[in-house]
Design a protein around this motif. Structure first.
Motif, PDB file in Angstrom:
ATOM      1  N   ILE A  19      -9.570   3.377  -5.231  1.00  0.00           N
ATOM      2  CA  ILE A  19      -9.975   4.142  -4.049  1.00  0.00           C
ATOM      3  C   ILE A  19     -11.447   4.521  -4.203  1.00  0.00           C
ATOM      4  O   ILE A  19     -11.875   4.984  -5.262  1.00  0.00           O
TER       5      ILE A  19
ATOM      6  N   ASN B  32      -5.718   6.287   2.947  1.00  0.00           N
ATOM      7  CA  ASN B  32      -4.888   5.814   4.057  1.00  0.00           C
ATOM      8  C   ASN B  32      -3.497   5.491   3.521  1.00  0.00           C
ATOM      9  O   ASN B  32      -3.370   4.836   2.494  1.00  0.00           O
TER      10      ASN B  32
ATOM     11  N   ALA C  13      -0.795   3.329   3.080  1.00  0.00           N
ATOM     12  CA  ALA C  13      -0.649   1.884   3.317  1.00  0.00           C
ATOM     13  C   ALA C  13       0.657   1.350   2.753  1.00  0.00           C
ATOM     14  O   ALA C  13       1.297   0.493   3.361  1.00  0.00           O
TER      15      ALA C  13
ATOM     16  N   LYS D  11       3.271   1.582  -1.234  1.00  0.00           N
ATOM     17  CA  LYS D  11       4.029   2.333  -2.245  1.00  0.00           C
ATOM     18  C   LYS D  11       3.258   3.532  -2.845  1.00  0.00           C
ATOM     19  O   LYS D  11       3.684   4.680  -2.728  1.00  0.00           O
TER      20      LYS D  11
ATOM     21  N   THR E 214       1.715   6.097  -0.249  1.00  0.00           N
ATOM     22  CA  THR E 214       2.754   6.938   0.362  1.00  0.00           C
ATOM     23  C   THR E 214       3.189   8.021  -0.625  1.00  0.00           C
ATOM     24  O   THR E 214       3.339   9.197  -0.253  1.00  0.00           O
TER      25      THR E 214
ATOM     26  N   THR F 169     -15.672   6.299   3.878  1.00  0.00           N
ATOM     27  CA  THR F 169     -15.509   7.251   2.753  1.00  0.00           C
ATOM     28  C   THR F 169     -16.690   7.245   1.763  1.00  0.00           C
ATOM     29  O   THR F 169     -17.272   8.285   1.501  1.00  0.00           O
TER      30      THR F 169
ATOM     31  N   ARG G 199      -7.971  -6.978  -3.703  1.00  0.00           N
ATOM     32  CA  ARG G 199      -6.918  -6.361  -4.512  1.00  0.00           C
ATOM     33  C   ARG G 199      -7.329  -6.402  -5.972  1.00  0.00           C
ATOM     34  O   ARG G 199      -7.830  -7.418  -6.440  1.00  0.00           O
ATOM     35  N   MET G 200      -7.125  -5.313  -6.686  1.00  0.00           N
ATOM     36  CA  MET G 200      -7.519  -5.269  -8.088  1.00  0.00           C
ATOM     37  C   MET G 200      -6.462  -4.578  -8.930  1.00  0.00           C
ATOM     38  O   MET G 200      -5.674  -3.802  -8.405  1.00  0.00           O
TER      39      MET G 200
HETATM   40  C1  LIG Z   1     -12.934  -0.978  -4.222  1.00  0.00           C
HETATM   41  C2  LIG Z   1     -11.849  -0.486  -3.283  1.00  0.00           C
HETATM   42  C3  LIG Z   1     -12.004   0.726  -2.638  1.00  0.00           C
HETATM   43  C4  LIG Z   1     -10.995   1.199  -1.783  1.00  0.00           C
HETATM   44  N1  LIG Z   1     -11.179   2.403  -1.171  1.00  0.00           N
HETATM   45  C5  LIG Z   1     -10.218   2.901  -0.408  1.00  0.00           C
HETATM   46  C6  LIG Z   1     -10.357   4.210   0.171  1.00  0.00           C
HETATM   47  O1  LIG Z   1     -11.389   4.891  -0.004  1.00  0.00           O
HETATM   48  N2  LIG Z   1      -9.332   4.682   0.905  1.00  0.00           N
HETATM   49  C7  LIG Z   1      -8.188   3.950   1.115  1.00  0.00           C
HETATM   50  O2  LIG Z   1      -7.288   4.449   1.786  1.00  0.00           O
HETATM   51  N3  LIG Z   1      -8.029   2.716   0.605  1.00  0.00           N
HETATM   52  C8  LIG Z   1      -8.999   2.183  -0.162  1.00  0.00           C
HETATM   53  N4  LIG Z   1      -8.831   0.944  -0.729  1.00  0.00           N
HETATM   54  C9  LIG Z   1      -7.581   0.180  -0.453  1.00  0.00           C
HETATM   55  C10 LIG Z   1      -6.449   0.695  -1.357  1.00  0.00           C
HETATM   56  O3  LIG Z   1      -6.741   0.369  -2.707  1.00  0.00           O
HETATM   57  C11 LIG Z   1      -5.117   0.066  -0.962  1.00  0.00           C
HETATM   58  O4  LIG Z   1      -4.774   0.486   0.330  1.00  0.00           O
HETATM   59  C12 LIG Z   1      -4.030   0.525  -1.932  1.00  0.00           C
HETATM   60  O5  LIG Z   1      -4.222  -0.104  -3.177  1.00  0.00           O
HETATM   61  C13 LIG Z   1      -2.642   0.196  -1.410  1.00  0.00           C
HETATM   62  O6  LIG Z   1      -1.736   0.621  -2.382  1.00  0.00           O
HETATM   63  P1  LIG Z   1      -0.197   0.883  -2.048  1.00  0.00           P
HETATM   64  O7  LIG Z   1       0.595   0.847  -3.336  1.00  0.00           O
HETATM   65  O8  LIG Z   1      -0.037   2.112  -1.220  1.00  0.00           O
HETATM   66  O9  LIG Z   1       0.161  -0.353  -1.144  1.00  0.00           O
HETATM   67  P2  LIG Z   1       1.054  -1.632  -1.483  1.00  0.00           P
HETATM   68  O10 LIG Z   1       2.503  -1.204  -1.450  1.00  0.00           O
HETATM   69  O11 LIG Z   1       0.558  -2.317  -2.719  1.00  0.00           O
HETATM   70  O12 LIG Z   1       0.697  -2.516  -0.250  1.00  0.00           O
HETATM   71  C14 LIG Z   1       0.839  -2.032   1.101  1.00  0.00           C
HETATM   72  C15 LIG Z   1       0.086  -2.937   2.030  1.00  0.00           C
HETATM   73  O13 LIG Z   1      -1.325  -2.819   1.769  1.00  0.00           O
HETATM   74  C16 LIG Z   1      -1.860  -4.114   1.474  1.00  0.00           C
HETATM   75  N5  LIG Z   1      -2.935  -3.919   0.466  1.00  0.00           N
HETATM   76  C17 LIG Z   1      -2.803  -3.484  -0.812  1.00  0.00           C
HETATM   77  N6  LIG Z   1      -4.021  -3.447  -1.418  1.00  0.00           N
HETATM   78  C18 LIG Z   1      -4.924  -3.868  -0.515  1.00  0.00           C
HETATM   79  C19 LIG Z   1      -6.334  -4.080  -0.525  1.00  0.00           C
HETATM   80  N7  LIG Z   1      -7.104  -3.863  -1.607  1.00  0.00           N
HETATM   81  N8  LIG Z   1      -6.910  -4.518   0.605  1.00  0.00           N
HETATM   82  C20 LIG Z   1      -6.191  -4.782   1.698  1.00  0.00           C
HETATM   83  N9  LIG Z   1      -4.857  -4.599   1.786  1.00  0.00           N
HETATM   84  C21 LIG Z   1      -4.232  -4.174   0.696  1.00  0.00           C
HETATM   85  C22 LIG Z   1      -0.677  -4.903   0.946  1.00  0.00           C
HETATM   86  O14 LIG Z   1      -0.850  -6.301   1.133  1.00  0.00           O
HETATM   87  C23 LIG Z   1       0.445  -4.411   1.835  1.00  0.00           C
HETATM   88  O15 LIG Z   1       0.432  -5.021   3.093  1.00  0.00           O
HETATM   89  C24 LIG Z   1      -9.812   0.427  -1.573  1.00  0.00           C
HETATM   90  C25 LIG Z   1      -9.661  -0.793  -2.230  1.00  0.00           C
HETATM   91  C26 LIG Z   1     -10.658  -1.248  -3.084  1.00  0.00           C
HETATM   92  C27 LIG Z   1     -10.490  -2.545  -3.793  1.00  0.00           C
END
Ligand SMILES: Cc1cc2nc3c(=O)[nH]c(=O)nc-3n(C[C@H](O)[C@H](O)[C@H](O)COP(=O)(O)OP(=O)(O)OC[C@H]3O[C@@H](n4cnc5c(N)ncnc54)[C@H](O)[C@@H]3O)c2cc1C
Length: 277
Positions: free
Chosen positions: A59, A76, A78, A80, A83, A125, A240-241
């Motif tokens: 993040i 946000n 998005a 697992k 939430t 952000t 994704r990382m």
């Molecule tokens: C360098 C960086 C900075 C970020 N900064 C922010 C931030 O400031 N605020 C924020 O809300 N989010 C940010 N994100 C995105 C955030 O990392 C992902 O939304 C989060 O990892 C999802 O995790 P989850 O376990 O809730 O979702 P999961 O259960 O893993 O996935 C839920 C859904 O999100 C999708 N998803 C997961 N990771 C990503 C990703 N990296 N890009 C696009 N879609 C993805 C999956 O395909 C799936 O559809 C950033 C990502 C990176 C790489």
């Protein structure tokens, strides 16, 4: 040295940012004073947030290094981990690992230049962090233009701060929403359209652009038309990382590791990446 050990932090405050409740800002404070003092980041860097039993997510750091004593992350909902984070309460503990990535070139390419910040949706952000940093070091930079758009007024982040920034005469602020909305008397129009109308001069300038790919795609032509080149434009990628430290290669694009070589790249660098970008 690579360390996968997160620092223990406590949730000090939670702010619901948007009308749909899907974006919250978490204020985190370090449990350990030595770790708090050791933490040094630059705007544009990110951290891995870890929740016991759930996982770790990258993040962007939404607070400026000049806001000492705490870190802000706007998240946000998005999937697992996000939430699970949204379900946490003030006072609960979690982990932060970082700071990671390169950040914006605040001490090099940006120094002494006019700065144009263009943001769409919640990609604002790390640009919030940047703007606050620039305002705290106002004498080191030229004109600052900030263009930010969201779908509706209720989806704009940091609304109290936007009102404060609007009162300043040393920041040229343009806040827009996609469509007319009751009670909104500000700008209406997509970010690329507003960027075209503002038409910031490319002379001695650098632009930082963060937003959905479609926004970035349509923001570039109006800028190019008035003379902006790819070298002057910085973008932040969100691959994704997993490790965040250039070891696991989950985020690689060709030989480039987004977590370590980025996430901030010039548009020239992005253009050299394989075709998916
Ligand atoms: C360098 C960086 C900075 C970020 N900064 C922010 C931030 O400031 N605020 C924020 O809300 N989010 C940010 N994100 C995105 C955030 O990392 C992902 O939304 C989060 O990892 C999802 O995790 P989850 O376990 O809730 O979702 P999961 O259960 O893993 O996935 C839920 C859904 O999100 C999708 N998803 C997961 N990771 C990503 C990703 N990296 N890009 C696009 N879609 C993805 C999956 O395909 C799936 O559809 C950033 C990502 C990176 C790489």
């Amino acid at each position: 040295m690579i360390s996968y050990l997160p620092y223990p932090v406590r949730i000090d405050e939670i702010k619901v940012e948007t009308e749909d409740g899907n974006l919250k800002t978490f204020k985190l404070v370090f449990e350990n004073e030595t770790q708090r003092k050791a933490w040094k980041h630059v705007p544009g860097q990110f951290a891995m947030l870890s929740l016991a039993g759930q996982g770790e997510i990258p993040i962007g750091i939404a607070s400026s290094p000049t806001e000492e004593g705490h870190l802000l992350f706007t998240v946000n909902r998005a999937g697992k981990v996000t939430t699970a984070l949204h379900q946490m309460h003030m006072g609960e503990r979690m982990g932060v690992r970082g700071p990671l990535g390169n950040g914006f070139p605040i001490d090099t390419d940006m120094k002494g230049k006019n700065i144009v910040i263009i943001a769409g949706g919640f990609a604002v952000t790390t640009l919030r962090a940047t703007l606050i940093y620039l305002m705290e070091h106002r004498q080191d930079y030229g004109k600052i233009t900030f263009i930010y758009g969201a779908r509706t007024p209720g989806m704009l982040l940091y609304q109290n701060e936007l009102q404060e920034w609007a009162k300043r005469d040393d920041v040229d602020l343009h806040i827009t929403v996609d469509r007319e909305a009751p009670g909104w008397d500000g700008l209406v129009g997509f970010v690329p359209t507003i960027a075209g109308q503002v038409a910031p001069s490319p002379e001695n300038s650098v632009a930082l652009i963060c937003g959905p790919p479609i926004m970035i795609k349509f923001t570039m032509p109006p800028l190019e038309k008035i003379g902006w080149t790819d070298d002057q434009v910085y973008l932040s990628l969100e691959n994704r990382m997993k490790c965040g430290e250039g070891v696991c290669c989950h985020c690689n694009v060709g030989p480039t590791l987004v977590c370590k070589d980025g996430p901030v790249f010039t548009r020239t660098q992005v253009r050299k990446l394989p075709v998916e970008y």
